[in-house]
Motif scaffolding. Structure first.
Motif, mmCIF file in Angstrom:
data_model
loop_
_atom_site.group_PDB
_atom_site.id
_atom_site.type_symbol
_atom_site.label_atom_id
_atom_site.label_comp_id
_atom_site.label_asym_id
_atom_site.label_seq_id
_atom_site.Cartn_x
_atom_site.Cartn_y
_atom_site.Cartn_z
ATOM 1 N N MET A 1 -110.265 56.085 -41.527
ATOM 2 C CA MET A 1 -110.139 55.026 -40.716
ATOM 3 C C MET A 1 -111.213 54.688 -40.292
ATOM 4 O O MET A 1 -112.142 55.159 -39.475
ATOM 5 N N ALA A 2 -112.077 53.758 -40.962
ATOM 6 C CA ALA A 2 -113.721 53.521 -40.327
ATOM 7 C C ALA A 2 -113.570 51.897 -39.057
ATOM 8 O O ALA A 2 -112.094 51.727 -38.960
ATOM 9 N N VAL A 3 -114.589 53.159 -38.415
ATOM 10 C CA VAL A 3 -114.426 52.001 -37.206
ATOM 11 C C VAL A 3 -115.714 51.656 -36.600
ATOM 12 O O VAL A 3 -116.503 51.793 -36.989
ATOM 13 N N ALA A 4 -115.960 50.088 -36.347
ATOM 14 C CA ALA A 4 -117.454 49.571 -36.509
ATOM 15 C C ALA A 4 -117.755 49.964 -35.361
ATOM 16 O O ALA A 4 -117.408 49.876 -33.846
ATOM 17 N N ALA A 5 -119.209 49.522 -35.566
ATOM 18 C CA ALA A 5 -120.333 49.902 -33.902
ATOM 19 C C ALA A 5 -120.450 49.191 -33.194
ATOM 20 O O ALA A 5 -120.200 47.734 -33.767
ATOM 21 N N HIS A 6 -120.268 49.304 -32.172
ATOM 22 C CA HIS A 6 -120.002 48.129 -30.989
ATOM 23 C C HIS A 6 -121.750 48.978 -30.414
ATOM 24 O O HIS A 6 -121.922 48.784 -29.644
ATOM 25 N N SER A 7 -122.053 47.089 -29.646
ATOM 26 C CA SER A 7 -123.349 47.715 -29.107
ATOM 27 C C SER A 7 -123.346 47.471 -27.716
ATOM 28 O O SER A 7 -124.085 48.094 -26.850
ATOM 29 N N GLN A 8 -121.973 47.612 -27.067
ATOM 30 C CA GLN A 8 -121.324 47.423 -25.340
ATOM 31 C C GLN A 8 -120.382 47.672 -25.735
ATOM 32 O O GLN A 8 -119.531 47.408 -26.240
ATOM 33 N N TYR A 9 -119.601 48.149 -24.282
ATOM 34 C CA TYR A 9 -118.506 48.493 -24.324
ATOM 35 C C TYR A 9 -117.787 47.358 -23.477
ATOM 36 O O TYR A 9 -118.062 47.158 -22.138
ATOM 37 N N ASN A 10 -116.564 46.578 -23.730
ATOM 38 C CA ASN A 10 -115.943 46.018 -22.707
ATOM 39 C C ASN A 10 -114.604 46.607 -22.142
ATOM 40 O O ASN A 10 -114.507 46.196 -21.503
ATOM 41 N N CYS A 11 -114.288 47.933 -22.522
ATOM 42 C CA CYS A 11 -113.769 48.166 -21.720
ATOM 43 C C CYS A 11 -113.357 49.746 -21.451
ATOM 44 O O CYS A 11 -112.214 50.395 -21.314
ATOM 45 N N LEU A 12 -114.769 50.243 -21.273
ATOM 46 C CA LEU A 12 -115.210 51.516 -21.011
ATOM 47 C C LEU A 12 -116.604 51.338 -20.121
ATOM 48 O O LEU A 12 -117.149 50.438 -20.195
ATOM 49 N N ILE A 13 -116.797 52.375 -19.723
ATOM 50 C CA ILE A 13 -118.056 52.437 -19.062
ATOM 51 C C ILE A 13 -118.605 54.077 -19.508
ATOM 52 O O ILE A 13 -118.242 54.963 -19.379
ATOM 53 N N TYR A 14 -119.733 54.028 -19.696
ATOM 54 C CA TYR A 14 -120.311 55.298 -20.601
ATOM 55 C C TYR A 14 -121.555 55.337 -19.566
ATOM 56 O O TYR A 14 -122.038 54.574 -20.149
ATOM 57 N N ASN A 15 -121.956 56.614 -19.460
ATOM 58 C CA ASN A 15 -122.980 56.787 -19.072
ATOM 59 C C ASN A 15 -123.411 58.326 -19.702
ATOM 60 O O ASN A 15 -122.343 59.039 -19.215
ATOM 61 N N VAL A 16 -124.244 58.769 -19.120
ATOM 62 C CA VAL A 16 -125.299 59.664 -19.729
ATOM 63 C C VAL A 16 -126.043 60.384 -18.126
ATOM 64 O O VAL A 16 -126.982 59.657 -18.283
ATOM 65 N N ASN A 17 -125.496 61.390 -17.602
ATOM 66 C CA ASN A 17 -126.790 61.903 -16.498
ATOM 67 C C ASN A 17 -127.010 63.776 -16.314
ATOM 68 O O ASN A 17 -125.430 63.997 -16.052
ATOM 69 N N GLU A 18 -127.969 63.633 -16.447
ATOM 70 C CA GLU A 18 -128.087 65.165 -16.739
ATOM 71 C C GLU A 18 -127.121 66.287 -17.635
ATOM 72 O O GLU A 18 -126.869 67.471 -17.160
ATOM 73 N N GLY A 19 -127.113 65.705 -18.518
ATOM 74 C CA GLY A 19 -126.354 66.352 -19.859
ATOM 75 C C GLY A 19 -124.947 65.632 -19.937
ATOM 76 O O GLY A 19 -124.094 66.749 -20.036
ATOM 77 N N VAL A 20 -124.288 65.150 -18.491
ATOM 78 C CA VAL A 20 -122.544 65.018 -19.066
ATOM 79 C C VAL A 20 -122.584 63.496 -18.924
ATOM 80 O O VAL A 20 -124.029 62.714 -18.610
ATOM 81 N N ALA A 21 -121.659 63.107 -20.278
ATOM 82 C CA ALA A 21 -121.206 62.244 -20.280
ATOM 83 C C ALA A 21 -119.750 61.615 -20.000
ATOM 84 O O ALA A 21 -119.291 62.476 -20.019
ATOM 85 N N THR A 22 -120.303 60.722 -19.003
ATOM 86 C CA THR A 22 -118.851 60.439 -18.391
ATOM 87 C C THR A 22 -118.321 58.838 -18.897
ATOM 88 O O THR A 22 -118.894 57.955 -19.204
ATOM 89 N N GLU B 1 -112.949 51.488 -28.667
ATOM 90 C CA GLU B 1 -113.806 51.921 -28.070
ATOM 91 C C GLU B 1 -114.219 53.635 -27.604
ATOM 92 O O GLU B 1 -115.272 53.500 -27.465
ATOM 93 N N LEU B 2 -113.189 53.997 -27.249
ATOM 94 C CA LEU B 2 -112.463 55.058 -27.043
ATOM 95 C C LEU B 2 -113.331 56.133 -27.911
ATOM 96 O O LEU B 2 -114.156 57.252 -27.463
#
Length: 268
Positions: free
Chosen positions: A1-22, A41-42
């Motif tokens: 099932m294809a999922v279109a790319a999103h330019s930003q997340y509305n229901c999530l917070i996504y960040n990467v710090n020192e090798g850890v994606a939260t 989005e998940l």
């Protein structure tokens, strides 16, 4: 099932710090319930983490008091507004999204940590069997009310839970909706460690950063070695669960159970 790319997340917070994606579920006013947008989005966030060379370890957690209250049953109301019903929504919209997410969890190539910051319900519990490490706050609880909603186990839990907990405890949880405390979940090996609420996120991040400093190719090789022996079993469980869910969610029992849920909710 294809999922279109999103330019930003509305229901999530996504960040990467020192090798850890939260990845933080961020519908805290709705107890981080998974609606169609959050499912999508998940899926996108986990795909991003799996492909991002900066990421060694991925942490999944929730904002606010809840980890996640599971599938948002208000999805059924929205489906009815579109001229559909709960059964059609579950069979043709929800089940494929759940299957796609579980596929990603099965094949996720990096270390995946669940940081259960509060109550977890439904697939927020069953998916824990696919994580590499699970930590929980002492405020966390774990509930799988599938039978009372006319549904069944998902996210490969029909396979992973008996293996993790032993059949008797697993069936009590999956069949009869036994609610587990954080300590209960630790005692039956669903989670690794319990931390006090006030230090929980700090403790998890400290460990995640420490793990992310380890040799990444070695970590991924170790993950692959462990997961390859389980992959066929997990895919078999996912197929069986998806087939059974498609049948159950088309039943009068499921429709009546969901209606009763909203009646009870309106009286609270």
């Amino acid at each position: 099932m294809a999922v279109a790319a999103h330019s930003q997340y509305n229901c999530l917070i996504y960040n990467v710090n020192e090798g850890v994606a939260t990845v933080t579920l961020n519908r805290h006013r709705k107890k981080n319930a998974l609606n169609k947008e959050m499912w999508t989005e998940l899926i996108l966030a986990l795909r991003s983490a799996s492909r991002d060379d900066r990421v060694v370890v991925c942490v999944l957690t929730g904002s606010g008091d809840y980890f996640s209250s599971g599938n948002d049953l208000n999805n059924f109301i929205e489906a009815s507004k579109r001229g559909s019903d709960a059964a059609n929504y579950m069979t043709f919209e929800n089940v494929p999204l759940v299957k796609l997410l579980v596929d990603i969890l099965i094949d996720f190539p990096k270390q995946l940590i669940a940081a259960v910051n509060g109550p977890a319900i439904g697939i927020a519990v069953t998916s824990l069997g696919l994580m590499d490490v699970v930590y929980a706050s002492d405020t966390a609880t774990f509930l799988t009310p599938f039978t009372s909603l006319g549904q069944c186990a998902e996210a490969c839990s029909s396979y992973t839970f008996p293996k993790i907990m032993g059949p008797s405890k697993a069936y009590e949880v999956l069949f009869f909706g036994r609610k587990l405390s954080a300590q209960d979940a630790k005692d039956c090996n669903l989670i690794s460690e319990v931390f006090p609420e006030d230090s929980f996120q700090r403790e998890v991040q400290t460990r995640a950063l420490k793990f992310a400093a380890l040799p990444r190719k070695t970590l991924q090789a170790a993950k692959k070695l462990c997961r390859d022996g389980e992959r066929d079993h997990l895919r078999g469980a996912l197929k069986r669960e998806s087939d059974v869910l498609a049948v159950l969610t088309s039943s009068d029992e499921c429709r009546d159970a969901i209606k009763n849920f909203f009646v009870r909710k309106s009286k609270m």
